[in-house]
Structures are given as C-alpha cells and as structure tokens.
Design an enzyme around this catalytic site. Structure first.
Site, mmCIF file in Angstrom:
data_model
loop_
_atom_site.group_PDB
_atom_site.id
_atom_site.type_symbol
_atom_site.label_atom_id
_atom_site.label_comp_id
_atom_site.label_asym_id
_atom_site.label_seq_id
_atom_site.Cartn_x
_atom_site.Cartn_y
_atom_site.Cartn_z
ATOM 1 N N GLY A 239 32.304 22.135 59.655
ATOM 2 C CA GLY A 239 32.922 21.328 60.690
ATOM 3 C C GLY A 239 32.087 20.250 61.333
ATOM 4 O O GLY A 239 32.628 19.398 62.045
ATOM 5 N N GLU A 275 29.268 26.941 56.330
ATOM 6 C CA GLU A 275 30.122 26.384 55.274
ATOM 7 C C GLU A 275 30.333 24.886 55.461
ATOM 8 O O GLU A 275 31.467 24.425 55.605
ATOM 9 C CB GLU A 275 31.493 27.066 55.297
ATOM 10 C CG GLU A 275 31.480 28.567 55.170
ATOM 11 C CD GLU A 275 32.847 29.189 55.486
ATOM 12 O OE1 GLU A 275 33.695 28.521 56.112
ATOM 13 O OE2 GLU A 275 33.053 30.347 55.112
ATOM 14 N N PRO A 276 29.279 24.089 55.456
ATOM 15 C CA PRO A 276 29.494 22.651 55.619
ATOM 16 C C PRO A 276 30.094 22.018 54.367
ATOM 17 O O PRO A 276 29.726 22.379 53.248
ATOM 18 C CB PRO A 276 28.087 22.106 55.874
ATOM 19 C CG PRO A 276 27.178 23.089 55.224
ATOM 20 C CD PRO A 276 27.860 24.425 55.263
ATOM 21 N N GLY A 277 31.024 21.118 54.553
ATOM 22 C CA GLY A 277 31.608 20.379 53.433
ATOM 23 C C GLY A 277 31.377 18.899 53.646
ATOM 24 O O GLY A 277 30.602 18.243 52.968
ATOM 25 N N ARG A 314 42.739 9.295 53.266
ATOM 26 C CA ARG A 314 42.328 9.607 54.640
ATOM 27 C C ARG A 314 42.855 8.629 55.697
ATOM 28 O O ARG A 314 43.348 9.061 56.732
ATOM 29 C CB ARG A 314 40.801 9.753 54.737
ATOM 30 C CG ARG A 314 40.253 10.880 53.841
ATOM 31 C CD ARG A 314 38.777 11.162 54.085
ATOM 32 N NE ARG A 314 38.584 11.659 55.428
ATOM 33 C CZ ARG A 314 38.151 10.934 56.446
ATOM 34 N NH1 ARG A 314 37.813 9.687 56.281
ATOM 35 N NH2 ARG A 314 38.055 11.476 57.630
ATOM 36 N N TYR A 318 45.077 10.656 58.205
ATOM 37 C CA TYR A 318 44.389 11.051 59.445
ATOM 38 C C TYR A 318 44.030 9.857 60.324
ATOM 39 O O TYR A 318 43.199 9.994 61.227
ATOM 40 C CB TYR A 318 43.062 11.755 59.120
ATOM 41 C CG TYR A 318 43.098 12.892 58.147
ATOM 42 C CD1 TYR A 318 43.892 14.015 58.370
ATOM 43 C CD2 TYR A 318 42.286 12.876 57.010
ATOM 44 C CE1 TYR A 318 43.883 15.074 57.475
ATOM 45 C CE2 TYR A 318 42.266 13.933 56.124
ATOM 46 C CZ TYR A 318 43.073 15.019 56.360
ATOM 47 O OH TYR A 318 43.051 16.061 55.483
ATOM 48 N N CYS A 346 53.745 0.961 47.227
ATOM 49 C CA CYS A 346 54.923 0.471 47.939
ATOM 50 C C CYS A 346 55.226 1.282 49.188
ATOM 51 O O CYS A 346 56.280 1.924 49.300
ATOM 52 C CB CYS A 346 56.115 0.475 46.992
ATOM 53 S SG CYS A 346 55.749 -0.477 45.527
ATOM 54 N N GLU A 347 54.298 1.310 50.103
ATOM 55 C CA GLU A 347 54.493 1.950 51.405
ATOM 56 C C GLU A 347 53.628 1.201 52.393
ATOM 57 O O GLU A 347 52.480 0.881 52.080
ATOM 58 C CB GLU A 347 54.006 3.407 51.391
ATOM 59 C CG GLU A 347 54.868 4.339 50.599
ATOM 60 C CD GLU A 347 54.634 5.802 50.970
ATOM 61 O OE1 GLU A 347 54.189 6.089 52.095
ATOM 62 O OE2 GLU A 347 54.899 6.650 50.112
ATOM 63 N N TYR A 375 36.662 14.658 50.943
ATOM 64 C CA TYR A 375 38.113 14.552 51.105
ATOM 65 C C TYR A 375 38.610 13.194 50.580
ATOM 66 O O TYR A 375 39.538 12.603 51.135
ATOM 67 C CB TYR A 375 38.519 14.806 52.572
ATOM 68 C CG TYR A 375 37.951 16.114 53.093
ATOM 69 C CD1 TYR A 375 38.469 17.330 52.650
ATOM 70 C CD2 TYR A 375 36.860 16.158 53.959
ATOM 71 C CE1 TYR A 375 37.936 18.535 53.072
ATOM 72 C CE2 TYR A 375 36.319 17.356 54.389
ATOM 73 C CZ TYR A 375 36.861 18.545 53.941
ATOM 74 O OH TYR A 375 36.331 19.743 54.354
HETATM 75 C C1 LIG Z 1 37.455 22.957 55.491
HETATM 76 C C2 LIG Z 1 36.643 24.154 55.774
HETATM 77 C C3 LIG Z 1 35.247 24.062 55.843
HETATM 78 C C4 LIG Z 1 34.503 22.760 55.722
HETATM 79 O O1 LIG Z 1 34.718 21.908 56.796
HETATM 80 P P1 LIG Z 1 33.890 20.551 56.909
HETATM 81 O O2 LIG Z 1 34.426 19.896 58.111
HETATM 82 O O3 LIG Z 1 34.138 19.778 55.675
HETATM 83 O O4 LIG Z 1 32.452 20.918 57.073
HETATM 84 C C5 LIG Z 1 34.531 25.224 56.031
HETATM 85 N N1 LIG Z 1 35.151 26.425 56.148
HETATM 86 C C6 LIG Z 1 36.484 26.549 56.088
HETATM 87 C C7 LIG Z 1 37.097 27.890 56.230
HETATM 88 C C8 LIG Z 1 37.277 25.425 55.906
HETATM 89 O O5 LIG Z 1 38.603 25.542 55.859
#
Ligand SMILES: *Cc1c(COP(=O)(O)O)cnc(C)c1O
Length: 421
Positions: A239, A275-277, A314, A318, A346-347, A375
């Site tokens: 997050g 869990e960073p993404g 995105r 968002y 076409c939107e 994403y």
């Molecule tokens: C989406 C998600 C993440 C990653 O979130 P980021 O904002 O990309 O870091 C981690 N854990 C869970 C359960 C998620 O759904």
C-alpha cells in the site's frame, strides 16, 4: 528514484535509448528497468533489517515472469491473488513456502492447487472461506497454515476504488469479531492458525493510517495470545504510495515505513511479512507511445497517440495522473503548450490528460508515460481489437522483449465460430 533519465537530450531506460527500443518493437510498449525494480525491493528489505521478515512482492502490480524472476532471484517472496498468479510464481521457480495467497474469493480449485504445490500461508478473509479451506485440506490429508485478514476500520485516505480497510469494504473480518472467528478457526483440524493479516489500501501517501492499523494489530496479537493462539507471523499488506508527479510532496520512504513497523510491532517477536506491489514496480516502468496526429480543437489542441485506455487504464479508471514527457527533450527555450492527450478508442474516457502543459510535440514523435510499471500492462485488454502491447525489460545496455505483441491473426483466431453459422 528511477533509471529513466535523459542523456544527450534522449530519454534512456538505464543505458538503452528509448527510440532504439521503439524502432525494434514498435509502439506502444511497456519498458521496465531491472535496476529500479531491484532498488525498490532492497529498500524494503533493508528497511526491515534486524527483524525476521520476508518481502512478498504483490505480483498483481506487474506479473510478467521476467519481472518475477528478477525479484525472486534477489530473495523476494510473492503475494498472489489467484490460481493463475500462483502458477506464474511457481513457473519461475518461487518455492511454495515463499508464496502467500491473498484475496476474498479463493475457489476450492485454487485452494487445492496451492495446497498441492505448497504454500507459505493463506490469508483467509471470511468464515465460509475458512470452511472450504478446512474441508479441502482435510480431504487431502494436509494442514493449511493461515492468517486471518482483519479489517481495522481505518481510513487509508486514498482513492475510493483502492481503499480496502474500512468496514464498508469487502475485505477481511470486522475487528470486533476477531476473537470469535479465531476460535472457530482454531477448532478446525485442517487449519493451523499462525498469524494476523491486514492490508488497508493502495497508494497511501501518509504513514498515519498504517500506524493506526498496526497499533490495532499489536493489541490484537496480545489479545489473541492471551486466548491461547500462537500468533507468530504478522502480514502487514502493501500500500505504500509512489510519487506520480515530480512536484508534489513525496510519499514516505520505505525506511520510514520500516521504522514504523519496528516501533509498533517489533516488541511482539513475530515474523513480519510485507506485500508491496506499486512501490516496487510503479516507477520501474514506462509506457511509450507515438503521436499519430496533433488535432486543433475549438479551445485546445489534442495530442492523439497510439496508446489508449485499453493499454493503460489507470487514468480512465482511477482518475490517475501520469507524467507524460517527450522522449526527445525539447529545446530548453521552447514554450510549453496546452494539450488534451487522448487515445484512439471510441470513448471520451480514453483521455490520459486534460489541459496538460508540456513542451510542443509533433506527429511521429514519441512520448513516455512515467510511473506506468504498476497496474499498467496487467490491466490491459484488447478492447477495440487492439492487440496487447509488448513488454520489454532493460538491464544496463541490454534489452529483451519479455512479452511480444500478438499478431492480428493470433488475436482474431482466438474466437471460434459455432457450427450453426
Ligand atoms: C493489492 C494488494 C497489495 C499491494 O498493494 P500495493 O499498493 O500495490 O503495494 C498487497 N496486498 C494485498 C492483499 C493486496 O490486495
């Protein structure tokens, strides 16, 4: 910080000029920097130095196997949210005991897949899921390690579509029911309750919501231990946000986040998972597109590019902001002009930016969308029968296509015509 810099007036990915990639693969395309991916992984890993921990990359942000392998070789585990993601992680050799399985809607088939292949833990989100997991594990003669995701009812102060930690969201169990649900889980012989999971949302630009949530997790840990549960692992979710603009206030650093984790939870002696993404992949990728036309409108000019909402959704989904820059740097003296930057779909929603001030660009020139690594490609589609765009990975002066563009025939021939036609 990323590794997309101008050299002699031309944007590079590490040591590779972007126009060289464009000439080779065509536009539009995604390009990722190995050095940036690794730098971000190590920032998190170092931030938790001194604690027993595992950084599990949330692969839904960018799940190309070349990206996964880059991170896995550096030591990352993976956070997966579907059977397909689980198999992708396994395909690049991530061992089951470094994969955590998140998500509110795991099916019995997905659960079986993960139990067969090995899993570090399931992050369970509801009682019905707990029952299916228990039954599946028992039928296979195994015990499933679980944490239970709690919903701390904390406002992550982020975009509504990516906030997950309020009681009105579909995620986790309400914190008020924690004791009851943990007692239920402990009574199920197919489950081994090992910890607590929390994830309050994405693109957080302030540490305060994390602090509130983690304080609640600390209290819960003590409470659950007092009830006899052996809480030994805390999964703190992802997050942490990234800077999408150059001028706005920078979000907190992973080092500050790590210090917060240690301060709020360090005394409990638990193993920590994060869990960073987005923060790992976001600024490690660009989307590069070519200008097709510059169209003069009544009160503004439109930059019509060959990338569209199906390639990068995105902004449409968002209201996300991406810096859009010319690949060949403008003359320092050039005056900025105002463009609406749009794709060919076409939107009207296929608009990347409205009234954006940028240096003048002409048809045939390249533009790059910064911070498009997370994403981006994973959310792309073939809407308007536009083939999925390729992904390219750069390492120093080398680049490789890591997903090629399908041919029109490949795209069209996936349809099958029923016999009666
Ligand atoms: C989406 C998600 C993440 C990653 O979130 P980021 O904002 O990309 O870091 C981690 N854990 C869970 C359960 C998620 O759904």
């Amino acid at each position: 910080m990323d590794h997309f810099l101008y050299r002699d007036g031309v944007l590079h990915a590490e040591d590779v000029p972007i126009p060289e990639i464009a000439a080779s693969v065509g536009t539009p395309f995604y390009v990722y920097s190995t050095a940036t991916l690794l730098r971000h992984y190590h920032l998190f890993n170092d931030a938790l130095d001194g604690t027993d921990h595992l950084v599990c990359y949330a692969m839904k942000a960018a799940s190309n196997q070349a990206i996964l392998k880059t991170l896995a070789q550096a030591g990352a585990g993976m956070d997966v949210v579907s059977g397909g993601e689980y198999l992708r992680a396994k395909a690049v050799g991530v061992p089951g005991d470094r994969i955590v399985f998140s998500g509110v809607g795991k099916t019995a088939a997905e659960i079986r897949l993960a139990l067969e292949g090995g899993i570090r833990q399931f992050n369970v989100e509801s009682e019905p899921e707990m029952e299916v997991l228990n039954a599946t594990a028992l039928s296979m003669g195994v015990v499933a390690p679980i944490t239970i995701r709690v919903n701390p009812d904390v406002d992550a102060k982020t975009h509504a579509k990516i906030a997950t930690g309020k009681s009105e969201n579909k995620f986790g169990i309400p914190i008020a029911r924690t004791r009851e649900v943990y007692a239920m889980a402990a009574a199920m012989p197919g489950l081994d309750v090992i910890g607590i999971d929390v994830h309050i949302g994405s693109q957080l630009t302030d540490l305060a919501p994390f602090e509130l949530a983690y304080q609640k997790v600390a209290e819960l840990t003590e409470l659950l231990r007092a009830e006899g549960h052996d809480i030994r692992r805390l999964d703190l979710g992802g997050g942490l946000g990234i800077p999408y603009t150059r001028d706005n206030q920078a979000p907190p650093l992973p080092s500050d986040y790590g210090a917060l984790v240690k301060r709020t939870l360090g005394h409990l002696g638990c193993e920590i998972e994060i869990e960073p993404g987005r923060l790992i992949a976001g600024n490690a990728g660009l989307m590069v597109s070519e200008v097709i036309y510059v169209k003069s409108g009544e009160d503004r000019d439109f930059l019509i590019i060959d990338g569209a909402m199906n390639d990068l959704i995105r902004p449409a989904m968002y209201e996300a902001y991406h810096d859009i820059v010319p690949v060949v740097e403008a003359d320092p003296g050039a005056e900025q002009v105002k463009f609406d930057i749009v794709g060919p779909v076409c939107e009207s929603g296929d608009t990347f930016a409205k009234e954006r001030m940028m240096p003048p660009v002409a048809a045939g020139e390249l533009v790059a969308f910064r911070s498009a690594g997370a994403y981006g490609a994973v959310m792309s589609s073939e809407y308007n029968s536009r083939p999925l765009i390729p992904e390219v990975l750069v390492q120093k002066d080398q680049f490789a296509v890591i997903r090629r563009r399908p041919t029109f025939d490949e795209m069209i021939n996936r349809d099958t015509i029923p016999e009666w036609l």
